[in-house]
Scaffold this motif. Structure first.
Motif, short mmCIF file in Angstrom:
data_model
loop_
_atom_site.label_atom_id
_atom_site.label_comp_id
_atom_site.label_asym_id
_atom_site.label_seq_id
_atom_site.Cartn_x
_atom_site.Cartn_y
_atom_site.Cartn_z
N HIS A 1 -16.51 27.41 15.54
CA HIS A 1 -16.82 26.19 14.79
C HIS A 1 -15.60 25.26 14.74
O HIS A 1 -15.72 24.03 14.93
CB HIS A 1 -17.24 26.54 13.37
N ILE A 2 -14.43 25.83 14.47
CA ILE A 2 -13.21 25.00 14.38
C ILE A 2 -12.89 24.36 15.72
O ILE A 2 -12.54 23.18 15.80
CB ILE A 2 -12.02 25.85 13.88
N ASN A 3 -13.00 25.15 16.79
CA ASN A 3 -12.68 24.62 18.12
C ASN A 3 -13.63 23.52 18.57
O ASN A 3 -13.24 22.60 19.29
CB ASN A 3 -12.70 25.76 19.15
N GLU A 4 -14.89 23.61 18.15
CA GLU A 4 -15.89 22.64 18.59
C GLU A 4 -15.94 21.40 17.70
O GLU A 4 -16.48 20.36 18.12
CB GLU A 4 -17.27 23.30 18.60
N ASN B 1 -26.15 14.20 9.64
CA ASN B 1 -24.97 13.49 10.16
C ASN B 1 -24.15 14.39 11.10
O ASN B 1 -22.94 14.20 11.25
CB ASN B 1 -24.09 13.03 8.99
N ASP B 2 -24.86 15.32 11.74
CA ASP B 2 -24.25 16.19 12.75
C ASP B 2 -23.05 16.96 12.19
O ASP B 2 -21.98 17.02 12.79
CB ASP B 2 -23.81 15.36 13.96
N ALA B 3 -23.26 17.55 11.02
CA ALA B 3 -22.22 18.35 10.38
C ALA B 3 -22.89 19.53 9.68
O ALA B 3 -24.10 19.54 9.45
CB ALA B 3 -21.42 17.52 9.38
N THR C 1 -16.67 22.26 6.01
CA THR C 1 -17.63 21.33 6.61
C THR C 1 -17.16 21.07 8.04
O THR C 1 -16.12 20.45 8.27
CB THR C 1 -17.69 20.00 5.84
N TYR C 2 -17.93 21.56 8.99
CA TYR C 2 -17.61 21.35 10.40
C TYR C 2 -18.31 20.07 10.85
O TYR C 2 -19.54 19.98 10.86
CB TYR C 2 -18.08 22.53 11.24
N VAL C 3 -17.51 19.09 11.25
CA VAL C 3 -18.06 17.79 11.65
C VAL C 3 -18.05 17.70 13.18
O VAL C 3 -16.99 17.72 13.80
CB VAL C 3 -17.24 16.62 11.06
N ASN C 4 -19.24 17.60 13.75
CA ASN C 4 -19.35 17.48 15.21
C ASN C 4 -19.68 16.06 15.65
O ASN C 4 -19.73 15.78 16.85
CB ASN C 4 -20.41 18.44 15.74
N ALA D 1 -19.14 9.29 8.61
CA ALA D 1 -20.50 9.48 8.12
C ALA D 1 -20.62 10.79 7.35
O ALA D 1 -21.29 10.84 6.29
CB ALA D 1 -21.49 9.45 9.29
N ALA D 2 -19.99 11.85 7.84
CA ALA D 2 -20.04 13.14 7.15
C ALA D 2 -19.31 13.07 5.82
O ALA D 2 -19.80 13.58 4.79
CB ALA D 2 -19.43 14.22 8.03
N ALA D 3 -18.13 12.45 5.82
CA ALA D 3 -17.37 12.31 4.57
C ALA D 3 -18.15 11.46 3.57
O ALA D 3 -18.16 11.75 2.36
CB ALA D 3 -16.01 11.68 4.86
N LYS D 4 -18.82 10.42 4.06
CA LYS D 4 -19.63 9.55 3.18
C LYS D 4 -20.80 10.34 2.59
O LYS D 4 -21.17 10.13 1.43
CB LYS D 4 -20.12 8.34 3.96
#
Length: 218
Positions: free
Chosen positions: A16-19, A46-48, A83-86, A91-94
């Protein structure tokens, strides 16, 4: 959790971290199961994704990932969710910020990492206030397209004006106000009289010579 399960959990965190484009760490204390499920739904849009993991396992995963993930280690204290943001980080933070405002300021940001750089909770909050990637793209397209549209209109006006001017000239030619502009007929070549004059002079000279000879014999 046995050793195999721990190994699998660590490998999953490493992947998850690497991606991820960024990893945002939150304190989820106070959230109900229903609220956590709702937040996961907002992040998924939001793809997270939001994952709760033991700090010890996350710490071992950070060691395996290496230097780029080390900034996360500072936030591994107390209840922690990653929270893994891809996709779009803003948008994820919002999504988290908006959800927290509607749910008693829960969860709260601890910090995060993006491009190997540590993010403070204040920095993540600032990122959440930025326009989304789609909005920024739309603004950029509008900025680029505006001058092109103006140029196209200007060129269209010039071409239209030129066509009107040419039509006016044609009308004046047909009415006789303006000469038609036909090319003048080619002038006939002038006769070169220099050669015949020279021949006449030569003939006169020969006649004079003949007269001289006849005079001498007489």
């Amino acid at each position: 959790m046995n050793r195999e399960q721990k190994t699998a959990a660590i490998a999953e965190i490493v992947d998850h971290i690497n991606e991820a484009e960024a990893v945002l760490v939150v304190d989820y204390r106070g959230l109900t199961v229903t609220q956590a499920s709702e937040l996961r739904g907002h992040l998924r849009d939001n793809d997270a994704s939001l994952v709760v993991a033991k700090n010890t396992l996350t710490g071992r995963a950070i060691t395996e990932v290496g230097e780029s993930a080390e900034p996360l280690r500072d936030f591994l204290a107390g209840p922690t969710a990653l929270t893994y943001v891809n996709g779009d980080v803003a948008a994820a933070a919002k999504a988290i910020t908006t959800f927290a405002k509607a749910n008693g300021d829960l969860p709260t940001f601890k910090g995060g990492v993006m491009d190997g750089k540590q993010l403070s909770s204040d920095e993540i909050t600032s990122i959440s206030k930025l326009p989304s990637r789609d909005v920024l793209y739309g603004q950029l397209v509008g900025m680029v397209a505006a001058p092109i549209t103006g140029l196209a209109r200007s060129l269209g006006g010039l071409i239209g004006g030129l066509a009107i001017a040419l039509a006016g000239v044609q009308e004046k030619k047909e009415s006789g106000e303006v000469p038609s502009g036909d090319a003048p007929a080619a002038a006939a070549p002038t006769e070169d009289t220099s050669a015949p004059a020279a021949e006449e002079q030569d003939g006169a000279a020969e006649g004079d010579a003949g007269n001289d000879e006849s005079g001498a014999s007489a």
